[in-house]
Scaffold this active site. Structure first.
Site, PDB file in Angstrom:
ATOM      1  N   HIS A 130       0.876  -1.184   0.000  1.00  0.00           N
ATOM      2  CA  HIS A 130       0.000   0.000   0.000  1.00  0.00           C
ATOM      3  C   HIS A 130       0.911   1.233   0.000  1.00  0.00           C
ATOM      4  CE1 HIS A 130      -2.716   2.958   1.914  1.00  0.00           C
ATOM      5  NE2 HIS A 130      -3.722   2.176   1.603  1.00  0.00           N
ATOM      6  N   ASP A 207       3.330  -4.516   7.782  1.00  0.00           N
ATOM      7  CA  ASP A 207       2.074  -3.771   7.743  1.00  0.00           C
ATOM      8  C   ASP A 207       0.944  -4.770   7.994  1.00  0.00           C
ATOM      9  OD1 ASP A 207      -0.275  -2.534   7.050  1.00  0.00           O
ATOM     10  OD2 ASP A 207       0.462  -1.682   5.174  1.00  0.00           O
ATOM     11  N   GLN A 210      -4.341  -5.289   7.125  1.00  0.00           N
ATOM     12  CA  GLN A 210      -5.372  -6.197   6.604  1.00  0.00           C
ATOM     13  C   GLN A 210      -5.301  -7.572   7.257  1.00  0.00           C
ATOM     14  OE1 GLN A 210      -7.735  -5.200   4.669  1.00  0.00           O
ATOM     15  NE2 GLN A 210      -6.947  -3.252   3.903  1.00  0.00           N
ATOM     16  N   LYS A 233     -10.194  -0.775  10.568  1.00  0.00           N
ATOM     17  CA  LYS A 233     -10.449  -1.955   9.721  1.00  0.00           C
ATOM     18  C   LYS A 233     -10.784  -3.177  10.568  1.00  0.00           C
ATOM     19  CE  LYS A 233      -7.147  -0.330   6.240  1.00  0.00           C
ATOM     20  NZ  LYS A 233      -7.981   0.285   5.211  1.00  0.00           N
ATOM     21  N   CYS A 371      -4.809   2.553  -3.571  1.00  0.00           N
ATOM     22  CA  CYS A 371      -3.552   3.044  -2.968  1.00  0.00           C
ATOM     23  C   CYS A 371      -2.405   2.071  -3.227  1.00  0.00           C
ATOM     24  CB  CYS A 371      -3.700   3.287  -1.468  1.00  0.00           C
ATOM     25  SG  CYS A 371      -4.989   4.458  -1.052  1.00  0.00           S
TER      26      CYS A 371
HETATM   27  N1  PLP Z   1      -1.708  -0.578   4.621  1.00  0.00           N
HETATM   28  C1  PLP Z   1      -2.690  -1.314   4.053  1.00  0.00           C
HETATM   29  C2  PLP Z   1      -2.369  -2.681   3.529  1.00  0.00           C
HETATM   30  C3  PLP Z   1      -3.980  -0.792   3.953  1.00  0.00           C
HETATM   31  O1  PLP Z   1      -4.945  -1.511   3.370  1.00  0.00           O
HETATM   32  C4  PLP Z   1      -4.244   0.506   4.449  1.00  0.00           C
HETATM   33  C5  PLP Z   1      -5.582   1.109   4.316  1.00  0.00           C
HETATM   34  O2  PLP Z   1      -6.281   0.887   3.352  1.00  0.00           O
HETATM   35  C6  PLP Z   1      -3.196   1.210   5.060  1.00  0.00           C
HETATM   36  C7  PLP Z   1      -1.949   0.640   5.118  1.00  0.00           C
HETATM   37  C8  PLP Z   1      -3.398   2.576   5.631  1.00  0.00           C
HETATM   38  O3  PLP Z   1      -4.198   2.499   6.752  1.00  0.00           O
HETATM   39  P1  PLP Z   1      -4.681   3.850   7.497  1.00  0.00           P
HETATM   40  O4  PLP Z   1      -5.178   4.753   6.420  1.00  0.00           O
HETATM   41  O5  PLP Z   1      -5.742   3.375   8.403  1.00  0.00           O
HETATM   42  O6  PLP Z   1      -3.525   4.422   8.198  1.00  0.00           O
END
Ligand code: PLP
Length: 413
Positions: A130, A207, A210, A233, A371
């Site tokens: 992401h 990360d 998910q 999430k 993203c």
């Molecule tokens: N990393 C992953 C894999 C994500 O799916 C997301 C959000 O869609 C993020 C990071 C960013 O999360 P946040 O916007 O809650 O900080």
């Protein structure tokens, strides 16, 4: 398709679904069908109630006032930290509470990487990250002269592990990898990856955005250096999340933001910082949000993460089988170990047109680049549609979604 079982280890999923008031609403005169859970999940009543109760009965700032309310608010906040730590298989004093994964990853970038990396160093990241796990490293690379190296994926959307391990050369100081891809659903074998990185002295950042909502986590056994989660999430409020880090890193890292609460003593000559994790929690935090997040992890634990995983695997299998039968529909990401996320394209149909028509049927799914521009470039597409399922979705909803998809395609043809 056989009639799917509604029960998983005694969980009554229809009752669970009734805990989510938003799922009862209509959109454009049709019952809402919410398949955008990887974007953000819906919130169950206990989470809504916890935030409501906090503001009705306990609202005060944390870690400051000696009055009863201040103590109650602090206790509620710290209890939520402890519950999240338990949920993750971590220690509470290794958990920095923050606004979400984006903040957590930037904290590692600015406090760990920026002071340490230099020209010649390499930051290894995977193709399926992401943007939140790409851009902070680019910013670090720009400032330090370090380089970004990309670990590629295979056609099924799994990581090319041989290539990844070959890419772990002595210049690599940091590996940033997602546990579960938000686009492909691929579940990466992070335990094995972190073991290989550690053998080579590479610091690992995982990360977990998910993963935390769908898998039973035990950070102690993953063996990473940093792990980031985002509350919204995982049935929690927006603007909540955490960075887990090994204690030695937290002790050595300078603070990212300065202000109140992250200090022990301040004079104009200098400041003595608080102990971790508070050293990284400057200012008034999202107290009610964190209290809600504590209720969210209690809720998930009451379902049992093994049950959540099994329930979602059933939904994924049903949706995959139904979608594979649609001519001209291509699923991106077919790895053997997958979370309940399906990205797809349909021949001759633009993703945004389809998502717009589906919305008119009450169906909320994501369209676009999620993203993850570099990942979509690799697949040679400019946009995909994506459904992402949660345990409170139903097999009937999948059938309704398929019918709506076929209807919309006829209209777009
Ligand atoms: N990393 C992953 C894999 C994500 O799916 C997301 C959000 O869609 C993020 C990071 C960013 O999360 P946040 O916007 O809650 O900080």
């Amino acid at each position: 398709m056989n009639a799917p079982s509604q029960a998983t280890e005694g969980v009554d999923w229809a009752r669970v679904r009734a805990d989510f008031p938003l799922l009862q609403r209509e959109v454009h005169g049709k019952p809402l069908l919410y398949f955008d859970n990887a974007n953000t999940s819906q919130k169950p009543l206990p989470v809504i109630a916890a935030q409501d109760d906090f503001y009705r009965r306990r609202n005060a700032n944390v870690s400051r006032a000696v009055h009863a309310l201040g103590t109650e608010a602090t206790d509620a906040y710290e209890a939520a930290r402890a519950r999240l730590a338990h949920f993750l298989g971590a220690r509470a004093d290794e958990l920095v509470l923050c606004s979400g994964t984006t903040f957590a990853l930037n904290l590692v970038a600015y406090s760990w990487a920026l002071p340490r990396l230099e020209a010649g160093d390499v930051i290894l990241i995977s193709r399926m990250e992401h943007h939140a796990n790409i851009v902070p490293w680019q910013l670090v690379a720009e400032r330090t002269g370090a380089r970004i190296r990309v670990a590629e994926i295979l056609a099924d959307g799994s990581l090319d592990l041989d290539a990844l391990y070959r890419a772990m050369t002595p210049e690599v100081k940091l590996l940033a990898v997602t546990h579960v891809s938000n686009v492909l659903g691929t579940v990466n074998p992070v335990r094995e990856i972190c073991r290989e990185a550690r053998r080579r002295g590479i610091v690992t950042v995982v990360d977990g955005s998910q993963a935390a909502p769908h898998l039973k986590l035990d950070l102690a056994t993953i063996g990473c250096d940093f792990y980031a989660v985002t509350g919204h999430k995982m049935c929690g409020p927006t603007g909540t999340g955490a960075l887990w880090a090994r204690r030695e890193h937290l002790a050595a890292m300078p603070p990212f933001l300065g202000g109140g609460e992250m200090i022990k003593e301040v004079s104009f000559e200098g400041t003595v910082f608080n102990d971790p994790p508070r050293k990284f929690e400057a200012g008034t935090p999202n107290i009610s949000g964190v209290v809600g997040l504590g209720a969210a992890v209690d809720y998930l634990e009451s379902l049992g993460m093994a049950n959540v995983k099994a329930r979602e695997a059933g939904l994924l299998a049903h949706a995959t089988e139904a979608m594979q039968a649609i001519p001209g529909l291509r699923i991106l990401g077919t790895a053997a170990d997958k979370a309940a996320v399906i990205s797809f394209v349909i021949e001759g149909v633009h993703a945004h047109d389809m998502a717009t028509l589906l919305d008119l049927e009450g169906v909320a799914i994501r369209s676009g680049q999620h993203c993850a521009h570099p990942l979509l470039q690799w697949f040679g597409v400019t946009a995909t549609l994506r459904i992402s399922l949660a345990f409170y979705n139903t097999h009937e909803e999948i059938d309704r979604f398929i019918a709506a998809l076929l209807k919309a395609r006829r209209l777009l043809a």
